[in-house]
Design a protein around this motif. Structure first.
Motif, PDB file in Angstrom:
ATOM      1  N   PHE A  56       0.799  -1.234   0.000  1.00  0.00           N
ATOM      2  CA  PHE A  56       0.000   0.000   0.000  1.00  0.00           C
ATOM      3  C   PHE A  56       0.830   1.281   0.000  1.00  0.00           C
ATOM      4  N   SER A  57       2.121   1.207   0.295  1.00  0.00           N
ATOM      5  CA  SER A  57       2.930   2.426   0.407  1.00  0.00           C
ATOM      6  C   SER A  57       3.066   3.156  -0.920  1.00  0.00           C
ATOM      7  N   ILE A  61       1.235   8.479  -1.686  1.00  0.00           N
ATOM      8  CA  ILE A  61       1.608   9.839  -2.056  1.00  0.00           C
ATOM      9  C   ILE A  61       1.712   9.959  -3.572  1.00  0.00           C
ATOM     10  N   GLU A  62       1.108  11.023  -4.099  1.00  0.00           N
ATOM     11  CA  GLU A  62       1.170  11.285  -5.536  1.00  0.00           C
ATOM     12  C   GLU A  62       1.004  12.780  -5.773  1.00  0.00           C
ATOM     13  N   GLN A  64       2.644  15.357  -4.598  1.00  0.00           N
ATOM     14  CA  GLN A  64       2.685  16.118  -3.339  1.00  0.00           C
ATOM     15  C   GLN A  64       1.358  16.084  -2.583  1.00  0.00           C
ATOM     16  N   MET A  65       0.562  15.053  -2.837  1.00  0.00           N
ATOM     17  CA  MET A  65      -0.702  14.890  -2.137  1.00  0.00           C
ATOM     18  C   MET A  65      -0.756  13.490  -1.535  1.00  0.00           C
ATOM     19  N   LEU A  66      -1.336  13.385  -0.341  1.00  0.00           N
ATOM     20  CA  LEU A  66      -1.531  12.078   0.280  1.00  0.00           C
ATOM     21  C   LEU A  66      -2.898  11.553  -0.138  1.00  0.00           C
ATOM     22  N   LEU A  67      -2.903  10.391  -0.792  1.00  0.00           N
ATOM     23  CA  LEU A  67      -4.146   9.798  -1.269  1.00  0.00           C
ATOM     24  C   LEU A  67      -4.714   8.900  -0.180  1.00  0.00           C
ATOM     25  N   PHE A  68      -5.706   9.408   0.516  1.00  0.00           N
ATOM     26  CA  PHE A  68      -6.233   8.682   1.673  1.00  0.00           C
ATOM     27  C   PHE A  68      -7.488   7.914   1.288  1.00  0.00           C
ATOM     28  N   LEU A 123       0.103  17.294   2.081  1.00  0.00           N
ATOM     29  CA  LEU A 123       1.000  16.477   2.905  1.00  0.00           C
ATOM     30  C   LEU A 123       0.974  16.883   4.377  1.00  0.00           C
ATOM     31  N   ALA A 124       0.842  18.191   4.642  1.00  0.00           N
ATOM     32  CA  ALA A 124       0.814  18.645   6.036  1.00  0.00           C
ATOM     33  C   ALA A 124      -0.390  18.067   6.772  1.00  0.00           C
ATOM     34  N   LEU A 125      -1.574  18.206   6.168  1.00  0.00           N
ATOM     35  CA  LEU A 125      -2.780  17.651   6.772  1.00  0.00           C
ATOM     36  C   LEU A 125      -2.720  16.131   6.794  1.00  0.00           C
ATOM     37  N   GLY A 126      -2.166  15.541   5.734  1.00  0.00           N
ATOM     38  CA  GLY A 126      -2.021  14.090   5.690  1.00  0.00           C
ATOM     39  C   GLY A 126      -1.121  13.566   6.800  1.00  0.00           C
ATOM     40  N   SER A 127      -0.070  14.325   7.107  1.00  0.00           N
ATOM     41  CA  SER A 127       0.830  13.926   8.193  1.00  0.00           C
ATOM     42  C   SER A 127       0.106  13.928   9.532  1.00  0.00           C
TER      43      SER A 127
END
Length: 267
Positions: A56-57, A61-62, A64-68, A123-127
């Motif tokens: 899943f890793s 990320i794609e 500069q966005m975290l795909l949640f 990425l900030a919110l994803g982190s």
């Protein structure tokens, strides 16, 4: 994508195989426990965890966005639980707890590939979300550990241990592991609450009052437990009950928020 699916299936099969090895160990008599090859077993679990991560890793990320995805979140939670179990085995023999963790990991490994609902996040919110998921994983594992400890201690006193509870780690190890999980989870939960402040523009407009209230209440309960443990020696059933109630409050911080938001969406 096809390669990732096959990777996830392979990891799932390894988790099921590890579960089978443990169950076979439980079935043996006490004088046959030497037949269990612990280093080989931990190697299998480590391989499963590595392949699980690879599955899943690559889809996290794609651009500069975290795909949640919801499935990815559950898969990540189970992966963290497996990693925690492996880490605790460095200085304690807690591998038998895998009889509960590995089957869940086997199922959740495949969830990232079920459904297509994807939520791209900065990425900030994803982190912040990943830190929160880690905190929930640790506290969820601690709550499960506390539940097992409470049942194990009561059954031990009544001499009513089933085959599973007979093969759990000794009560002293269970208790020590529980407090370690709570301490590490408390640190991650603190970071999650602090990092969440940066994304909170209007607590009322964003409908975050319920979430914030219960999350802080859970944080205070965990803090009280840790203070009581180190200052007054709180342990045993008392520590287990505090852990379970604190996690219940943590669950309410999210479930309660979802219920309120769903009611607000009703015309």
């Amino acid at each position: 994508m096809i390669t990732s699916v096959f990777t996830a299936v392979f990891a799932s099969l390894l988790y099921f195989y590890a579960t089978y090895i443990l169950w076979q160990r439980f079935q043996r008599d006490d004088d046959q426990t030497d037949a269990f090859n612990r280093p080989k077993f931990l190697l299998i679990v480590s391989l499963a965890a590595l392949i699980h991560l690879l599955s899943f890793s690559g889809h996290l990320i794609e651009n500069q966005m975290l795909l949640f995805r919801f499935g990815t979140g559950l898969s990540l939670i189970s992966w963290i639980a497996v990693m925690i179990l492996l880490i605790t085995n460095i200085n304690k023999t807690t591998e038998n707890l895998g009889i509960f963790i590995f089957p869940l990991a086997a199922f959740t490994t495949l969830l990232p590939f079920v459904g297509n609902a994807v939520q791209p996040l900065p990425l900030a919110l994803g982190s912040h979300i990943l830190i929160s998921i880690t905190a929930y994983s640790l506290m969820g594992l601690a709550a499960a550990q506390a539940t097992l400890y409470a049942i194990q201690e009561k059954r031990f006193q009544k001499r009513q241990l089933s085959i599973v509870f007979k093969n759990l780690p000794p009560l002293q190890i269970m208790e020590k592991t529980l407090m370690q999980l709570v301490l590490i989870g408390f640190i991650f939960l603190s970071f999650a609450l602090l990092s969440g402040v940066f994304f909170m523009e209007d607590i009322f407009a964003q409908h975050l009052v319920h979430k914030t209230f219960f999350a802080i209440l859970a944080w205070l309960t965990y803090g009280l437990l840790l203070f009581g443990h180190f200052q007054f020696g709180w342990r045993g059933q008392k520590a287990a009950y505090y852990t379970i109630w604190a996690y219940f409050l943590l669950i309410l911080s999210y479930i309660g928020t979802e219920i309120v938001l769903s009611l607000l969406r009703v015309p």
